[in-house]
Design an enzyme around this catalytic site. Structure first.
Site, PDB file in Angstrom:
ATOM      1  N   GLU A  96       0.861  -1.189   0.000  1.00 53.30           N
ATOM      2  CA  GLU A  96       0.000   0.000   0.000  1.00 53.30           C
ATOM      3  C   GLU A  96       0.887   1.225   0.000  1.00 53.30           C
ATOM      4  OE1 GLU A  96      -1.294  -1.577   3.360  1.00 53.30           O
ATOM      5  OE2 GLU A  96      -2.762  -2.837   2.339  1.00 53.30           O
ATOM      6  N   TYR A 108       7.311   2.036  -8.198  1.00 56.40           N
ATOM      7  CA  TYR A 108       6.762   0.677  -8.320  1.00 56.40           C
ATOM      8  C   TYR A 108       6.254   0.417  -9.743  1.00 56.40           C
ATOM      9  CZ  TYR A 108       7.151   0.150  -3.258  1.00 56.40           C
ATOM     10  OH  TYR A 108       7.637   0.051  -1.986  1.00 56.40           O
TER      11      TYR A 108
HETATM   12  C1  LIG Z   1      10.375   5.679  -3.442  1.00 54.22           C
HETATM   13  C2  LIG Z   1      11.885   5.517  -3.144  1.00 54.22           C
HETATM   14  C3  LIG Z   1      12.063   4.339  -2.204  1.00 54.22           C
HETATM   15  C4  LIG Z   1      12.633   5.255  -4.454  1.00 54.22           C
HETATM   16  O1  LIG Z   1      14.002   5.011  -4.135  1.00 54.22           O
HETATM   17  P1  LIG Z   1      15.200   5.283  -5.171  1.00 54.22           P
HETATM   18  O2  LIG Z   1      16.387   4.541  -4.687  1.00 54.22           O
HETATM   19  O3  LIG Z   1      15.346   6.728  -5.380  1.00 54.22           O
HETATM   20  O4  LIG Z   1      14.628   4.618  -6.505  1.00 54.22           O
HETATM   21  P2  LIG Z   1      15.491   4.089  -7.750  1.00 54.22           P
HETATM   22  O5  LIG Z   1      16.674   4.986  -7.942  1.00 54.22           O
HETATM   23  O6  LIG Z   1      15.771   2.634  -7.571  1.00 54.22           O
HETATM   24  O7  LIG Z   1      14.444   4.320  -8.934  1.00 54.22           O
HETATM   25  C5  LIG Z   1      14.141   3.346  -9.925  1.00 54.22           C
HETATM   26  C6  LIG Z   1      13.167   3.966 -10.893  1.00 54.22           C
HETATM   27  O8  LIG Z   1      11.942   4.335 -10.211  1.00 54.22           O
HETATM   28  C7  LIG Z   1      11.403   5.557 -10.778  1.00 54.22           C
HETATM   29  N1  LIG Z   1      11.484   6.621  -9.778  1.00 54.22           N
HETATM   30  C8  LIG Z   1      12.103   6.581  -8.574  1.00 54.22           C
HETATM   31  N2  LIG Z   1      11.930   7.767  -7.914  1.00 54.22           N
HETATM   32  C9  LIG Z   1      11.196   8.544  -8.729  1.00 54.22           C
HETATM   33  C10 LIG Z   1      10.714   9.882  -8.627  1.00 54.22           C
HETATM   34  N3  LIG Z   1      10.973  10.665  -7.554  1.00 54.22           N
HETATM   35  N4  LIG Z   1      10.000  10.386  -9.669  1.00 54.22           N
HETATM   36  C11 LIG Z   1       9.740   9.653 -10.772  1.00 54.22           C
HETATM   37  N5  LIG Z   1      10.196   8.370 -10.944  1.00 54.22           N
HETATM   38  C12 LIG Z   1      10.901   7.840  -9.921  1.00 54.22           C
HETATM   39  C13 LIG Z   1      12.309   5.880 -11.970  1.00 54.22           C
HETATM   40  O9  LIG Z   1      11.779   5.208 -13.100  1.00 54.22           O
HETATM   41  C14 LIG Z   1      13.627   5.265 -11.533  1.00 54.22           C
HETATM   42  O10 LIG Z   1      14.495   4.969 -12.610  1.00 54.22           O
HETATM   43  P3  LIG Z   1      15.444   6.145 -13.199  1.00 54.22           P
HETATM   44  O11 LIG Z   1      16.090   6.833 -12.027  1.00 54.22           O
HETATM   45  O12 LIG Z   1      16.421   5.373 -14.053  1.00 54.22           O
HETATM   46  O13 LIG Z   1      14.527   7.050 -13.985  1.00 54.22           O
HETATM   47  C15 LIG Z   1      12.471   6.818  -2.515  1.00 54.22           C
HETATM   48  O14 LIG Z   1      12.018   7.942  -3.256  1.00 54.22           O
HETATM   49  C16 LIG Z   1      12.096   7.029  -1.069  1.00 54.22           C
HETATM   50  O15 LIG Z   1      12.790   6.564  -0.158  1.00 54.22           O
HETATM   51  N6  LIG Z   1      10.994   7.781  -0.812  1.00 54.22           N
HETATM   52  C17 LIG Z   1      10.559   8.060   0.565  1.00 54.22           C
HETATM   53  C18 LIG Z   1       9.995   6.830   1.246  1.00 54.22           C
HETATM   54  C19 LIG Z   1       8.778   6.271   0.524  1.00 54.22           C
HETATM   55  O16 LIG Z   1       7.977   6.990  -0.057  1.00 54.22           O
HETATM   56  N7  LIG Z   1       8.641   4.941   0.582  1.00 54.22           N
HETATM   57  C20 LIG Z   1       7.555   4.226  -0.042  1.00 54.22           C
HETATM   58  C21 LIG Z   1       6.800   3.475   0.984  1.00 54.22           C
HETATM   59  S1  LIG Z   1       5.565   2.414   0.194  1.00 54.22           S
END
Ligand SMILES: CC(C)(COP(=O)(O)OP(=O)(O)OC[C@H]1O[C@@H](n2cnc3c(N)ncnc32)[C@H](O)[C@@H]1OP(=O)(O)O)[C@@H](O)C(=O)NCCC(=O)NCCS
Length: 138
Positions: A96, A108
């Protein structure tokens, strides 16, 4: 270089720091995470991300929380954590996410999770709907 491993009790303080720096993530008691499947991503001795999930039953698992330290985002760290989780959990994977959390929803979706339903007023502080997402892991 980023490595992913199972977490240990000694990692909890750094997991807590990452969680506090990620207000979009669920803010749960990190000690409880040790009861589940808890993975951490590391850069040297520093923890830069974590994923906690568990098996719900045969062929069904759930991701409970995932966060990456803000300064390490968009470097593939969450993708690597999820890849490790999926490698040991086959079948349906559910999670979720807050409707307003577009970064997580896009993350995701980029990994082929589908948005399957909405749970209205699921979250508190602030009150908000949850989007339920699902993936089939082979
Ligand atoms: C969501 C989260 C975990 C993603 O972590 P991350 O290490 O930055 O993600 P990745 O670098 O592995 O991203 C993989 C792909 O996801 C997508 N993506 C990740 N973050 C994104 C953003 N802010 N906006 C758009 N696309 C995004 C992109 O397609 C990305 O590939 P690219 O960088 O080559 O374009 C991070 O933003 C986070 O910690 N957010 C706060 C906590 C949170 O919201 N957790 C979710 C709980 S369900």
């Amino acid at each position: 270089m980023t490595t992913v491993r199972r977490a240990e009790r000694g990692d909890l303080a750094q997991i807590q720091d990452i969680q506090l720096a990620s207000p979009q993530a669920a803010q749960w008691n990190v000690t409880d995470y040790l009861q589940h499947d808890l993975l951490v991503a590391c850069e040297g001795i520093r923890l830069i991300g974590f994923l906690v999930g568990h098996t719900l039953g045969p062929g069904e698992s759930e991701i409970l929380n995932l966060a990456v330290a803000p300064e390490y985002r968009r470097r593939g760290v969450a993708r690597e954590l999820l890849r490790h989780f999926l490698s040991s959990h086959s079948g349906e994977i559910f999670l979720e996410v807050r409707a307003s959390n577009m970064a997580a929803r896009l993350f995701y979706k980029s990994l082929d999770f589908e948005e399957v339903s909405t749970r209205s007023e699921y979250y508190r502080e602030p009150l908000e709907s949850a989007i339920v997402m699902k993936f089939h892991s082979c």
